[in-house]
Structures are given as structure tokens and as C-alpha cells.
Enzyme design. Sequence first.
Site, mmCIF file in Angstrom:
data_model
loop_
_atom_site.group_PDB
_atom_site.id
_atom_site.type_symbol
_atom_site.label_atom_id
_atom_site.label_comp_id
_atom_site.label_asym_id
_atom_site.label_seq_id
_atom_site.Cartn_x
_atom_site.Cartn_y
_atom_site.Cartn_z
ATOM 1 N N ASP A 144 0.862 -1.171 0.000
ATOM 2 C CA ASP A 144 0.000 0.000 0.000
ATOM 3 C C ASP A 144 0.907 1.234 0.000
ATOM 4 O O ASP A 144 2.058 1.164 0.443
ATOM 5 C CB ASP A 144 -0.896 -0.027 1.238
ATOM 6 C CG ASP A 144 -1.725 1.231 1.350
ATOM 7 O OD1 ASP A 144 -2.336 1.632 0.331
ATOM 8 O OD2 ASP A 144 -1.760 1.837 2.449
ATOM 9 N N ASP A 204 -0.131 5.063 0.741
ATOM 10 C CA ASP A 204 -0.348 6.084 1.767
ATOM 11 C C ASP A 204 -0.489 5.440 3.148
ATOM 12 O O ASP A 204 -1.367 4.608 3.371
ATOM 13 C CB ASP A 204 -1.596 6.906 1.438
ATOM 14 C CG ASP A 204 -1.470 7.592 0.069
ATOM 15 O OD1 ASP A 204 -0.330 7.822 -0.383
ATOM 16 O OD2 ASP A 204 -2.507 7.883 -0.546
ATOM 17 N N GLU A 208 0.762 9.342 5.688
ATOM 18 C CA GLU A 208 -0.640 9.482 5.300
ATOM 19 C C GLU A 208 -0.992 10.969 5.245
ATOM 20 O O GLU A 208 -0.851 11.688 6.215
ATOM 21 C CB GLU A 208 -1.509 8.754 6.336
ATOM 22 C CG GLU A 208 -2.993 9.061 6.274
ATOM 23 C CD GLU A 208 -3.668 8.580 5.000
ATOM 24 O OE1 GLU A 208 -3.323 7.487 4.520
ATOM 25 O OE2 GLU A 208 -4.547 9.305 4.512
ATOM 26 N N TYR A 268 -5.903 12.740 0.796
ATOM 27 C CA TYR A 268 -5.909 13.041 -0.635
ATOM 28 C C TYR A 268 -4.625 13.740 -1.094
ATOM 29 O O TYR A 268 -4.667 14.819 -1.691
ATOM 30 C CB TYR A 268 -7.155 13.852 -1.016
ATOM 31 C CG TYR A 268 -8.417 13.037 -0.842
ATOM 32 C CD1 TYR A 268 -8.656 11.934 -1.649
ATOM 33 C CD2 TYR A 268 -9.337 13.356 0.154
ATOM 34 C CE1 TYR A 268 -9.799 11.162 -1.477
ATOM 35 C CE2 TYR A 268 -10.482 12.581 0.333
ATOM 36 C CZ TYR A 268 -10.695 11.492 -0.484
ATOM 37 O OH TYR A 268 -11.811 10.738 -0.319
ATOM 38 N N GLN A 270 -6.826 5.527 -5.272
ATOM 39 C CA GLN A 270 -6.709 6.982 -5.432
ATOM 40 C C GLN A 270 -8.055 7.553 -5.886
ATOM 41 O O GLN A 270 -8.204 8.059 -7.005
ATOM 42 C CB GLN A 270 -5.575 7.323 -6.410
ATOM 43 C CG GLN A 270 -4.188 6.961 -5.874
ATOM 44 C CD GLN A 270 -3.843 7.702 -4.583
ATOM 45 O OE1 GLN A 270 -4.184 8.874 -4.416
ATOM 46 N NE2 GLN A 270 -3.191 7.018 -3.645
ATOM 47 N N ARG A 287 -10.616 -1.389 -6.863
ATOM 48 C CA ARG A 287 -10.549 -0.658 -5.597
ATOM 49 C C ARG A 287 -10.465 -1.645 -4.434
ATOM 50 O O ARG A 287 -11.359 -2.472 -4.245
ATOM 51 C CB ARG A 287 -11.787 0.230 -5.454
ATOM 52 C CG ARG A 287 -11.823 1.066 -4.178
ATOM 53 C CD ARG A 287 -13.053 1.985 -4.183
ATOM 54 N NE ARG A 287 -13.364 2.499 -2.858
ATOM 55 C CZ ARG A 287 -12.771 3.563 -2.312
ATOM 56 N NH1 ARG A 287 -11.844 4.209 -2.972
ATOM 57 N NH2 ARG A 287 -13.105 3.966 -1.105
ATOM 58 N N LYS A 288 -9.381 -1.559 -3.658
ATOM 59 C CA LYS A 288 -9.265 -2.436 -2.499
ATOM 60 C C LYS A 288 -10.436 -2.185 -1.560
ATOM 61 O O LYS A 288 -10.806 -1.038 -1.388
ATOM 62 C CB LYS A 288 -7.939 -2.173 -1.760
ATOM 63 C CG LYS A 288 -6.681 -2.494 -2.579
ATOM 64 C CD LYS A 288 -5.404 -2.064 -1.857
ATOM 65 C CE LYS A 288 -5.222 -0.571 -1.811
ATOM 66 N NZ LYS A 288 -3.949 -0.137 -1.207
ATOM 67 N N ASP A 347 -1.723 -0.553 5.775
ATOM 68 C CA ASP A 347 -2.111 0.014 7.073
ATOM 69 C C ASP A 347 -3.620 -0.058 7.303
ATOM 70 O O ASP A 347 -4.131 0.515 8.260
ATOM 71 C CB ASP A 347 -1.619 1.466 7.200
ATOM 72 C CG ASP A 347 -2.340 2.424 6.265
ATOM 73 O OD1 ASP A 347 -2.602 2.032 5.101
ATOM 74 O OD2 ASP A 347 -2.653 3.554 6.695
ATOM 75 N N LYS A 348 -4.345 -0.753 6.403
ATOM 76 C CA LYS A 348 -5.798 -0.871 6.579
ATOM 77 C C LYS A 348 -6.246 -2.305 6.351
ATOM 78 O O LYS A 348 -5.636 -3.041 5.561
ATOM 79 C CB LYS A 348 -6.536 0.021 5.571
ATOM 80 C CG LYS A 348 -6.531 1.488 5.919
ATOM 81 C CD LYS A 348 -7.501 2.214 4.995
ATOM 82 C CE LYS A 348 -7.661 3.675 5.422
ATOM 83 N NZ LYS A 348 -8.575 4.382 4.509
HETATM 84 MG MG LIG Z 1 -2.996 3.216 3.370
HETATM 85 ZN ZN LIG Z 2 -10.918 0.796 -9.620
#
Ligand SMILES: [Mg+2]
Ligand SMILES: [Zn+2]
Length: 208
Positions: A13, A15, A21, A24, A57, A112-113, A138-139
Site C-alpha cells: 500500500d 499512503d 498518510e 488526498y 486513489q 478498488r481495495k 495500514d488498513k
Molecule cells: Mg494506506
Molecule cells: Zn478501480
Amino acid sequence: MVKDPPRPAVFLDRDGALIEEVHYLSQVEQVQLLTNVVEGLRLLERSGFALVVVTNQAGVARGYFPETQVDVIHRHLEDELARHGISITAWKYCPHHPTEGEGAYRLDCSCRKPAPGMLLEAARELNLDLPRSFMIGDKRSDLEAGSRAGCRSVLVRTGHGVAEEESVLPGLPGFLGVCDHMLEAARLVLLAGQRTLPSPSPWIRAGA
Ligand SMILES: [Mg+2]
Ligand SMILES: [Zn+2]
């Protein structure tokens, strides 16, 4: 013709895992590598892992910045890592959002994760060995993407990591444990990589 055997990767990952972090993040001036990231990536790269960045993103879908700016950020980060002798094998990002934004960006996509699309695409393009690969983030959504791609995973306590820690405690297939930073995570990956598959995901304490 002999085909090269698939190689293992570590999916990273961006950010909160590689860099600070920033909500945006859109400017190169905001890019700041986290402590021990260089050391961790160096260890992984020298151990034979492809390094693949996979980042959501949605700021693109939301109109906060264009895709060209994501590329600018990634070239900047690539240059910074190259100065430390580290080369990233591939950069993947998801510009979509399921309910926000305009046109083609407003999409319930498969990249998209926590969806595993970016990992699966990289695996096809780079001939990666997913059962021998790992996701570090981190998520929980990072780890879930890793799990859905058939990889094992590690949570880092940087970025949102501390807040997300409780949410990953209930068993996620392939989840290995929580580490304070990228170097510790890299060590845990190397330790787990020596084991035969599939991992039943026992709790391994990093450094133990
Ligand atoms: Mg992250
Ligand atoms: Zn996507």
C-alpha cells in the site's frame, strides 16, 4: 521454450505504509517516506521479491486531482527510492469510486481495495506467484485485497494502522500479524516465506 517460473511479490500500500498518510495527497512536496521503509524494501528486494505498489486513489474520481498527477507523484517516489538503490517493479492505482465522481470514474470496479483486481492484474502481467506473495498495508481493506488474491498479509502500525488494528484481529485468511513499521514487516515476510504453504495463519510475533 522454457518459461521462467513465477516469482513472489510483496504488494505495498502507498499512503500510510510507504509514505506519510496525507488526506488526498496530490503534491510531490507532501511525499515523505516513512521511517524504515527504505531498509524494509531493500531487504525484500534483495530477497528476490518483486515490489508492486497498489493504491486506491479515489481523489481522481472525486475530481481533486487528475490521473496525470498520480503519475507525477509515483515518478517522484520512484526517483526517491532509486536514490536508495530500490526499484519498484510496478505501480498500480485505482482511480474509481463506487458512488462519487463523474463519468467513467464513478464505477463499482474490481480494482478498488478490498477488491483484489490490482493484485491479480499485476500477477498476470508480471508472472507472479500469488500463494508465495504478501500484501503489506495500514488498513484492513489492504489485507483483505491480499487475502482475496490468495496472498498472506501484514498490517503496519503506521498511517491508519493503529486504528485499524482491532478490525484485523478477527481471522482474515493469510493474515500474519501486526508490525510497527516496514522493516519489521519485511522480516516477518521473510520468516513466513520460509514456511511451506498454505499458511494456516498462526499468530507470529515479529522478532520472536
Ligand atoms: Mg494506506
Ligand atoms: Zn478501480
